[in-house]
Design an enzyme around this catalytic site. Structure first.
Site, mmCIF file in Angstrom:
data_model
loop_
_atom_site.group_PDB
_atom_site.id
_atom_site.type_symbol
_atom_site.label_atom_id
_atom_site.label_comp_id
_atom_site.label_asym_id
_atom_site.label_seq_id
_atom_site.Cartn_x
_atom_site.Cartn_y
_atom_site.Cartn_z
ATOM 1 N N HIS A 119 33.345 5.463 -2.141
ATOM 2 C CA HIS A 119 32.313 4.981 -1.198
ATOM 3 C C HIS A 119 33.055 4.356 -0.015
ATOM 4 C CE1 HIS A 119 28.532 3.634 0.220
ATOM 5 N NE2 HIS A 119 28.238 2.686 -0.650
ATOM 6 N N HIS B 16 31.045 14.901 1.407
ATOM 7 C CA HIS B 16 30.019 13.873 1.344
ATOM 8 C C HIS B 16 28.944 14.320 0.376
ATOM 9 C CE1 HIS B 16 27.058 10.909 2.569
ATOM 10 N NE2 HIS B 16 28.057 10.246 3.115
ATOM 11 N N ASP C 240 34.567 8.237 7.547
ATOM 12 C CA ASP C 240 35.703 7.410 7.138
ATOM 13 C C ASP C 240 37.041 7.985 7.578
ATOM 14 O OD1 ASP C 240 34.316 5.379 5.860
ATOM 15 O OD2 ASP C 240 33.918 6.691 4.172
HETATM 16 N N1 CMC Z 1 38.892 17.256 -1.550
HETATM 17 C C1 CMC Z 1 38.947 18.389 -2.304
HETATM 18 N N2 CMC Z 1 37.901 18.911 -2.969
HETATM 19 C C2 CMC Z 1 36.733 18.264 -2.875
HETATM 20 C C3 CMC Z 1 36.586 17.082 -2.129
HETATM 21 C C4 CMC Z 1 37.711 16.581 -1.443
HETATM 22 N N3 CMC Z 1 37.639 15.473 -0.697
HETATM 23 N N4 CMC Z 1 35.322 16.641 -2.212
HETATM 24 C C5 CMC Z 1 34.678 17.522 -3.004
HETATM 25 N N5 CMC Z 1 35.535 18.509 -3.407
HETATM 26 C C6 CMC Z 1 35.194 19.697 -4.208
HETATM 27 C C7 CMC Z 1 35.017 19.360 -5.665
HETATM 28 O O1 CMC Z 1 36.230 19.505 -6.401
HETATM 29 C C8 CMC Z 1 33.973 20.388 -6.079
HETATM 30 O O2 CMC Z 1 34.635 21.639 -6.196
HETATM 31 P P1 CMC Z 1 34.100 22.727 -7.287
HETATM 32 O O3 CMC Z 1 32.699 23.073 -6.849
HETATM 33 O O4 CMC Z 1 35.061 23.854 -7.180
HETATM 34 O O5 CMC Z 1 34.131 22.020 -8.612
HETATM 35 C C9 CMC Z 1 33.073 20.494 -4.847
HETATM 36 O O6 CMC Z 1 33.926 20.146 -3.738
HETATM 37 C C10 CMC Z 1 31.866 19.569 -4.890
HETATM 38 O O7 CMC Z 1 32.331 18.241 -5.147
HETATM 39 P P2 CMC Z 1 31.496 17.100 -5.881
HETATM 40 O O8 CMC Z 1 32.452 16.148 -6.501
HETATM 41 O O9 CMC Z 1 30.470 17.743 -6.745
HETATM 42 O O10 CMC Z 1 30.760 16.428 -4.667
HETATM 43 P P3 CMC Z 1 30.047 15.042 -4.699
HETATM 44 O O11 CMC Z 1 28.874 15.175 -3.827
HETATM 45 O O12 CMC Z 1 29.806 14.575 -6.090
HETATM 46 O O13 CMC Z 1 31.145 14.064 -4.076
HETATM 47 C C11 CMC Z 1 32.362 12.739 -2.555
HETATM 48 C C12 CMC Z 1 31.087 13.566 -2.803
HETATM 49 C C13 CMC Z 1 32.247 12.057 -1.190
HETATM 50 C C14 CMC Z 1 32.494 11.646 -3.627
HETATM 51 C C15 CMC Z 1 33.583 13.686 -2.589
HETATM 52 O O14 CMC Z 1 33.457 14.680 -1.590
HETATM 53 C C16 CMC Z 1 34.898 12.946 -2.440
HETATM 54 O O15 CMC Z 1 35.439 12.451 -3.437
HETATM 55 N N6 CMC Z 1 35.450 12.840 -1.174
HETATM 56 C C17 CMC Z 1 36.644 12.087 -0.936
HETATM 57 C C18 CMC Z 1 36.324 10.611 -0.845
HETATM 58 C C19 CMC Z 1 35.601 10.269 0.435
HETATM 59 O O16 CMC Z 1 35.995 10.661 1.522
HETATM 60 N N7 CMC Z 1 34.527 9.473 0.299
HETATM 61 C C20 CMC Z 1 33.763 8.974 1.423
HETATM 62 C C21 CMC Z 1 32.383 9.462 1.416
HETATM 63 S S1 CMC Z 1 31.560 9.108 2.971
HETATM 64 C C22 CMC Z 1 31.371 7.406 3.031
HETATM 65 C C23 CMC Z 1 30.298 6.859 2.192
HETATM 66 O O17 CMC Z 1 29.149 7.295 2.292
HETATM 67 O O18 CMC Z 1 30.593 5.942 1.441
#
Ligand code: CMC
Length: 425
Positions: free
Chosen positions: A266, A307, A365
């Site tokens: 987050h 995101h 971010d």
């Molecule tokens: N790098 C590489 N792969 C990724 C990333 C990433 N940053 N984010 C998602 N993926 C992949 C993930 O492995 C999955 O692949 P597959 O479909 O092959 O299994 C796919 O994309 C979908 O990911 P998810 O985990 O189901 O997506 P989510 O909606 O649960 O997670 C997230 C969202 C923001 C937690 C995630 O994208 C992440 O960990 N990003 C990095 C951390 C980050 O930048 N966070 C800030 C978010 S914005 C600020 C806020 O609102 O707080």
């Protein structure tokens, strides 16, 4: 009442269960599942990906279209024409202020920028190397000890006073977190300065050296606060609402939001972005990190990408990317190796099939981390900046919840543990 209905057929039950479907002013319809508990059924939605937990009039996001509206106004228009305090007023009151209301609100905020001198003692109790979020979380929670006079949650005036207090004091506390860590005296707020200018003054000024705050950096800081001001029911805002649903005081609620924001998935992401850039270290290593991010067996993710809601470019990222250019230009940091890595990483990820397919765009971010670093703010303070910006959103949601009928938040579970068994004799 709803005219649309959904029917749920469950194996073993004779007739389908009829559920009302509601439409908001825009966005997806919701199926009202509240009656299911009476049927002996819970819904199952870990991570709340399909669950609307409340009604709200504050913020609307269409992640697929890359739209973010506060009280109907697009974030791009607010960033271009408004400022942080005006956006705070909008979030809290539902409408943009008149010129008179704006001045009155700014004056109210000014009256509350100082913190009780006792708070200085709180800071002195923390180790010098305490994480700023640890200090902020504790100190904001402790504010409730100082304002017994305005803690009646049922009194709208008290709620508004708490909102003004917490918005006004956050930059002061954020700067105190920094000053404590570096061992410099706390700087008192200067109430003839603007909100962001004052924050930079309290951060970088010392009693022996009155700071010269650049208008470009003040504007950038104000826009960073504004872009973070609210984001509907994200993890920290939902935490604030859940805490608030128990009837606890607003400072405890905001402290719970700060705690939730701290995590790297987050608000901790902007800090994690910088740590990742340092770890990459050189442009020649970028490809390796991209490969790691794509490797299912490697937990590494590109921080600042992706995101939960935006499956398109985050509209805040578009605004902040422009500011990033202005700030790097003003500070002459364009050639800094770290920023060159960031630029190259952004370009490669935007062109890579893995990221395109999964709609993993740079998020707010990614750029805010780079700007804050360029301004001279240490990475450990990044999430504190996010918290300062997000405070109006948290408090507006808390106030909205308390202004309407609400129930204590109490999710249920799919129990998979032991069934009843006897304690060994
Ligand atoms: N790098 C590489 N792969 C990724 C990333 C990433 N940053 N984010 C998602 N993926 C992949 C993930 O492995 C999955 O692949 P597959 O479909 O092959 O299994 C796919 O994309 C979908 O990911 P998810 O985990 O189901 O997506 P989510 O909606 O649960 O997670 C997230 C969202 C923001 C937690 C995630 O994208 C992440 O960990 N990003 C990095 C951390 C980050 O930048 N966070 C800030 C978010 S914005 C600020 C806020 O609102 O707080």
């Amino acid at each position: 009442m709803s005219e649309k209905k959904a029917q749920l057929t469950i194996d073993g039950k004779d007739s389908p269960i009829e559920l009302p479907v509601y439409s908001g002013s825009t966005g997806p319809d919701v199926v009202d599942v509240r009656s299911l508990v009476g049927e002996g059924i819970f819904t199952y939605d870990p991570g709340f990906v399909s669950t609307a937990a409340c009604d709200s009039d504050i913020t609307y996001i269409d992640g697929g279209a890359g739209v973010l509206l506060h009280r109907g106004y697009p974030i791009e228009q607010l960033a271009a024409n408004s400022d942080f305090l005006e956006t705070c007023f909008l979030l809290l009151n539902g409408e943009l202020p008149s010129a008179e209301d704006k001045t009155a609100f700014e004056n109210q905020i000014r009256q509350h920028t100082m913190v009780d001198e006792q708070i200085h003692q709180f800071f002195r109790g923390f180790p010098r190397n305490a994480h700023p979020m640890a200090m902020l979380c504790g100190v904001v929670g402790a504010l409730s000890a100082f304002y017994h006079d305005t803690l009646d949650n049922d009194n709208p005036q008290h709620r508004m006073t708490a909102a003004v207090r917490v918005i006004a004091k956050m930059p002061t506390l954020a700067a105190m977190c920094f000053k404590h860590g570096v061992g410099q005296p706390f700087m008192y707020p200067q109430n003839d300065m603007g909100f962001a200018e004052n924050f930079l003054h309290m951060m970088f000024g010392t009693p022996c050296d009155p700071p010269r705050v650049s208008p470009t950096l003040s504007k950038a800081m104000d826009t960073i606060f504004l872009l973070h001001a609210d984001h509907e029911q994200n993890a920290s805002t939902s935490t604030v609402r859940l805490a608030g649903s128990t009837g606890t005081n607003p400072y405890a609620c905001i402290a719970s939001g700060i705690a939730a924001l701290w995590g790297p998935a987050h608000g901790g992401a902007n800090e994690a972005v910088l740590e990742m850039l340092y770890e990459i270290g050189d442009e020649s290593n970028i490809e390796d990190f991209i490969l790691r991010a794509k490797d299912k067996d490697d937990p590494f993710r590109l921080m600042g990408f992706g995101h939960r809601v935006y499956k398109n470019y985050d509209p805040r990222a578009t605004v902040i990317r422009g500011i990033c250019d202005e700030v790097l230009d003003e500070l002459g940091s364009d050639n800094d190796p770290l920023f060159r890595i960031a630029r190259k990483l952004e370009k490669i990820a935007l062109e890579d099939e893995y990221f395109i397919e999964r709609k993993l765009f740079p998020n707010v971010d990614f750029y805010s981390g780079i700007i804050l670093k360029a301004i001279g703010i240490p990475t450990s303070l990044f999430t504190v900046i996010f918290a300062t910006g997000r405070t109006p959103g948290w408090i507006a949601h808390w106030n909205e919840m308390l202004s309407n009928p609400y129930r204590i938040g109490r999710p249920r579970q799919l129990y998979k543990g032991h069934t009843k068994r006897d304690y060994p004799a």
